[in-house]
Design a protein around this motif. Structure first.
Motif, short mmCIF file in Angstrom:
data_model
loop_
_atom_site.label_atom_id
_atom_site.label_comp_id
_atom_site.label_asym_id
_atom_site.label_seq_id
_atom_site.Cartn_x
_atom_site.Cartn_y
_atom_site.Cartn_z
N VAL A 3 0.84 -1.18 0.00
CA VAL A 3 0.00 0.00 0.00
C VAL A 3 0.88 1.24 0.00
CG1 VAL A 3 -1.66 1.32 1.34
CG2 VAL A 3 -1.90 -1.16 1.18
N GLY A 4 0.59 2.16 -0.89
CA GLY A 4 1.35 3.39 -0.95
C GLY A 4 0.83 4.26 -2.09
N GLU A 5 1.40 5.45 -2.20
CA GLU A 5 0.97 6.35 -3.26
C GLU A 5 1.27 5.70 -4.61
OE1 GLU A 5 2.35 10.30 -2.95
OE2 GLU A 5 1.79 10.50 -0.85
N GLY A 6 0.33 5.73 -5.50
CA GLY A 6 0.48 5.01 -6.76
C GLY A 6 1.42 5.67 -7.75
N GLN A 7 1.72 6.93 -7.57
CA GLN A 7 2.56 7.63 -8.51
C GLN A 7 3.77 8.21 -7.79
OE1 GLN A 7 0.41 10.42 -10.95
NE2 GLN A 7 -1.48 9.26 -10.77
N GLY A 8 4.82 8.34 -8.55
CA GLY A 8 6.02 8.89 -7.94
C GLY A 8 6.82 7.82 -7.24
N ALA A 9 8.06 8.13 -7.01
CA ALA A 9 8.97 7.15 -6.43
C ALA A 9 8.99 7.25 -4.92
CB ALA A 9 10.37 7.35 -6.99
N GLN A 10 8.25 6.43 -4.27
CA GLN A 10 8.34 6.35 -2.82
C GLN A 10 8.73 4.92 -2.48
OE1 GLN A 10 4.25 4.90 -0.94
NE2 GLN A 10 4.36 7.08 -1.17
N LYS A 11 9.38 4.77 -1.36
CA LYS A 11 9.89 3.46 -1.01
C LYS A 11 8.75 2.51 -0.68
CE LYS A 11 10.79 4.78 3.81
NZ LYS A 11 11.86 4.94 4.83
N LEU A 12 8.93 1.27 -1.07
CA LEU A 12 7.97 0.22 -0.79
C LEU A 12 8.46 -0.60 0.39
CD1 LEU A 12 7.17 -1.15 -4.36
CD2 LEU A 12 5.84 0.47 -3.00
N VAL A 13 7.58 -0.85 1.31
CA VAL A 13 7.92 -1.69 2.45
C VAL A 13 7.13 -2.98 2.31
CG1 VAL A 13 7.87 -1.91 4.95
CG2 VAL A 13 8.39 0.30 3.90
N PHE A 14 7.84 -4.06 2.15
CA PHE A 14 7.20 -5.35 1.94
C PHE A 14 6.83 -6.00 3.27
CE2 PHE A 14 7.59 -6.54 -2.55
CZ PHE A 14 8.30 -5.45 -3.02
N GLY A 15 5.64 -6.56 3.30
CA GLY A 15 5.25 -7.40 4.42
C GLY A 15 5.74 -8.81 4.19
N GLN A 16 5.18 -9.74 4.92
CA GLN A 16 5.67 -11.12 4.86
C GLN A 16 5.25 -11.84 3.59
OE1 GLN A 16 3.97 -12.90 8.33
NE2 GLN A 16 1.91 -12.92 7.50
N GLY A 17 4.18 -11.38 2.95
CA GLY A 17 3.71 -12.04 1.74
C GLY A 17 2.97 -13.32 2.02
N THR A 18 2.34 -13.86 0.97
CA THR A 18 1.61 -15.12 1.06
C THR A 18 2.27 -16.12 0.12
OG1 THR A 18 -0.50 -14.05 1.56
CG2 THR A 18 -0.58 -16.30 0.66
N ARG A 19 2.70 -17.22 0.69
CA ARG A 19 3.32 -18.28 -0.12
C ARG A 19 2.21 -19.19 -0.63
NH1 ARG A 19 8.51 -19.64 -0.60
NH2 ARG A 19 8.99 -18.17 1.06
N LEU A 20 1.93 -19.09 -1.92
CA LEU A 20 0.87 -19.87 -2.54
C LEU A 20 1.46 -21.10 -3.21
CD1 LEU A 20 -2.09 -20.21 -3.53
CD2 LEU A 20 -1.44 -18.85 -5.53
N THR A 21 0.93 -22.24 -2.87
CA THR A 21 1.37 -23.49 -3.47
C THR A 21 0.20 -24.09 -4.23
OG1 THR A 21 2.92 -23.89 -1.66
CG2 THR A 21 2.34 -25.77 -3.06
N ILE A 22 0.42 -24.36 -5.50
CA ILE A 22 -0.60 -24.97 -6.33
C ILE A 22 -0.22 -26.44 -6.54
CG2 ILE A 22 -1.87 -24.91 -8.50
CD1 ILE A 22 -2.26 -22.49 -6.66
N ASN A 23 -1.15 -27.30 -6.23
CA ASN A 23 -0.91 -28.74 -6.35
C ASN A 23 -1.61 -29.30 -7.58
OD1 ASN A 23 0.45 -29.16 -3.63
ND2 ASN A 23 -1.45 -28.20 -3.01
#
Lengths: 114, 111
Positions: free
Chosen positions: B90-110
């Motif tokens: 989540v952040g401003e959609g335009q312009g260069a602002q830093k992105l801070v990543f959360g843990q993410g979701t590890r998706l496994t497709i079987n």
């Protein structure tokens, strides 16, 4: 689409030596680029913001003297890991903003310090 | 920067529709919601971005309720190649602002 090229993709170096990683925006100009580090099974951690023509801004806890960033042109930013040690082994990723929409990331550099 | 919360992992099967929800209670008025996909030993790849309601592109749909405190990434008819880590930012959609990543979701497709 916008492409960010990162080189090298893999590098192995001896402990105590320095390694330079390049990040280029191929079809757009990037006044700002970002450098991330990612350890296995973990998320990306922002290290620093690289600004063309000025000093980089480092995140808290990142040693600016160890991770030297140079952004000398609108299409190139470099990250130099100085006096590398095994604990610096990681996956380093750069990114830039080509315009509207999301960021574009490089393909990453796997650094192994032996 | 608004913090995001996602499930750590999800499992599904080929051909199924997968929905990954992200919580961002502190989203600001100017913030956009962006999703990225990351394969092992590769940089993240942009999937989709939205501000409100629904956005659809060739690979995914993004559903955002009126209060914008959450969002859902929908992947239709997944395949094995969709196995990856998915990040909601989540952040401003335009312009260069830093992105801070959360843990993410590890998706496994079987199969």
């Amino acid at each position: 689409g916008a492409v960010v090229s990162q080189h090298p993709s893999r590098v192995i170096c001896k402990s105590g030596t320095s390694v330079k990683i390049e990040c280029r925006s191929l079809d757009f100009q990037a006044t700002t680029m970002f450098w991330y580090r990612q350890f296995p099974k973990q998320s990306l951690m922002l290290m620093a913001t690289s600004n063309e023509g000025s000093k980089a801004t480092y995140e808290q806890g990142v040693e600016k003297d160890k991770f030297l960033i140079n952004h000398a042109s609108l299409t190139l930013s470099t990250l130099t890991v100085t006096s590398a040690h095994p604990e610096d082994s990681s996956f380093y990723i750069c990114s830039a903003v080509p315009g509207l929409g999301g960021y574009t990331f490089g393909s990453g550099t796997r650094l192994t310090v032996v | 920067l608004a913090k995001t919360t996602q499930p750590i992992s999800m499992d599904s099967y080929e051909g199924q529709e997968v929905n990954i929800t992200c919580s961002h209670n502190n989203i600001a008025t100017n913030d956009y919601i962006t999703w990225y996909q990351q394969f092992p030993s590769q940089g993240p790849r942009f999937i989709i971005q939205g501000y409100k309601t629904k956005v659809t592109n060739e690979v995914a749909s993004l559903f955002i309720p009126a209060d914008r405190k959450s969002s859902t990434l929908s992947l239709p008819r997944v395949s094995l190649s969709d196995t990856a880590v998915y990040y909601c930012l989540v952040g401003e959609g335009q312009g260069a602002q830093k992105l801070v990543f959360g843990q993410g979701t590890r998706l496994t497709i079987n199969p």
